[in-house]
Design a protein around this motif. Structure first.
Motif, PDB file in Angstrom:
ATOM      1  N   LYS A   1      59.843  97.635  73.935  1.00  0.00           N
ATOM      2  CA  LYS A   1      59.228  96.668  74.838  1.00  0.00           C
ATOM      3  C   LYS A   1      58.096  97.364  75.574  1.00  0.00           C
ATOM      4  CE  LYS A   1      63.251  93.778  75.606  1.00  0.00           C
ATOM      5  NZ  LYS A   1      64.175  93.252  76.602  1.00  0.00           N
TER       6      LYS A   1
ATOM      7  N   GLN B   1      55.176  89.655  75.473  1.00  0.00           N
ATOM      8  CA  GLN B   1      56.320  90.406  74.953  1.00  0.00           C
ATOM      9  C   GLN B   1      57.437  89.472  74.512  1.00  0.00           C
ATOM     10  OE1 GLN B   1      57.645  94.136  76.940  1.00  0.00           O
ATOM     11  NE2 GLN B   1      59.331  92.856  77.642  1.00  0.00           N
ATOM     12  N   THR B   2      57.687  88.439  75.301  1.00  0.00           N
ATOM     13  CA  THR B   2      58.727  87.467  74.962  1.00  0.00           C
ATOM     14  C   THR B   2      58.388  86.746  73.665  1.00  0.00           C
ATOM     15  OG1 THR B   2      59.206  87.169  77.306  1.00  0.00           O
ATOM     16  CG2 THR B   2      60.011  85.469  75.804  1.00  0.00           C
TER      17      THR B   2
ATOM     18  N   GLY C   1      60.571  87.987  70.449  1.00  0.00           N
ATOM     19  CA  GLY C   1      61.607  86.961  70.545  1.00  0.00           C
ATOM     20  C   GLY C   1      62.541  86.969  69.350  1.00  0.00           C
TER      21      GLY C   1
END
Length: 129
Positions: free
Chosen positions: A53, A12-13, A17
């Protein structure tokens, strides 16, 4: 399951991002995706495709994304079982970090003097007429 959720958080990061994915990040993304079971990854991808998210961190007994209080049973299950859990409200996967408190409210114990608040009330008249 903790490893799967940590992998999804890393994915997810990378995916959401501030900077777009670089070509050198592609092997890392593929490696992370290979470690996640297909049904979990499919749900995660649907959330990401909608701009949300996929994983929410449970903090202080609440979902980190929709901020609604999680049931105490869900919080206990996050801490003590090895299952995947979804937020009942927003549908994101829930992740409880290692040393995060459960956020369960401790109720004060009743004292002997205050154990029954109804004692001060007059008793009903039980005479048969």
């Amino acid at each position: 399951m903790r490893q799967i959720m940590e992998g999804l958080l890393a994915l997810q990061t990378l995916t959401l991002g501030a900077t777009p994915l670089k070509p050198e990040d592609e092997p890392k993304v593929l490696t992370l995706r290979e470690r996640v079971p297909a049904p979990i990854l499919a749900h995660f991808d649907r959330l990401i495709a909608h701009g949300k998210k996929g994983v929410a961190i449970a903090r202080n007994g609440a979902c980190g994304e929709c901020h609604l209080r999680l049931p105490s049973g869900t919080m206990a299950a996050l801490a003590y079982t090895n299952e995947v859990h979804l937020c009942d409200n927003c549908g994101r996967y829930l992740y409880l970090p290692e040393n995060e408190p459960l956020g369960l409210i401790e109720l004060p114990l009743k004292t002997a003097a205050g154990s029954c608040a109804r004692r001060d009330r007059p008793k009903a008249d039980l005479r048969v007429v």
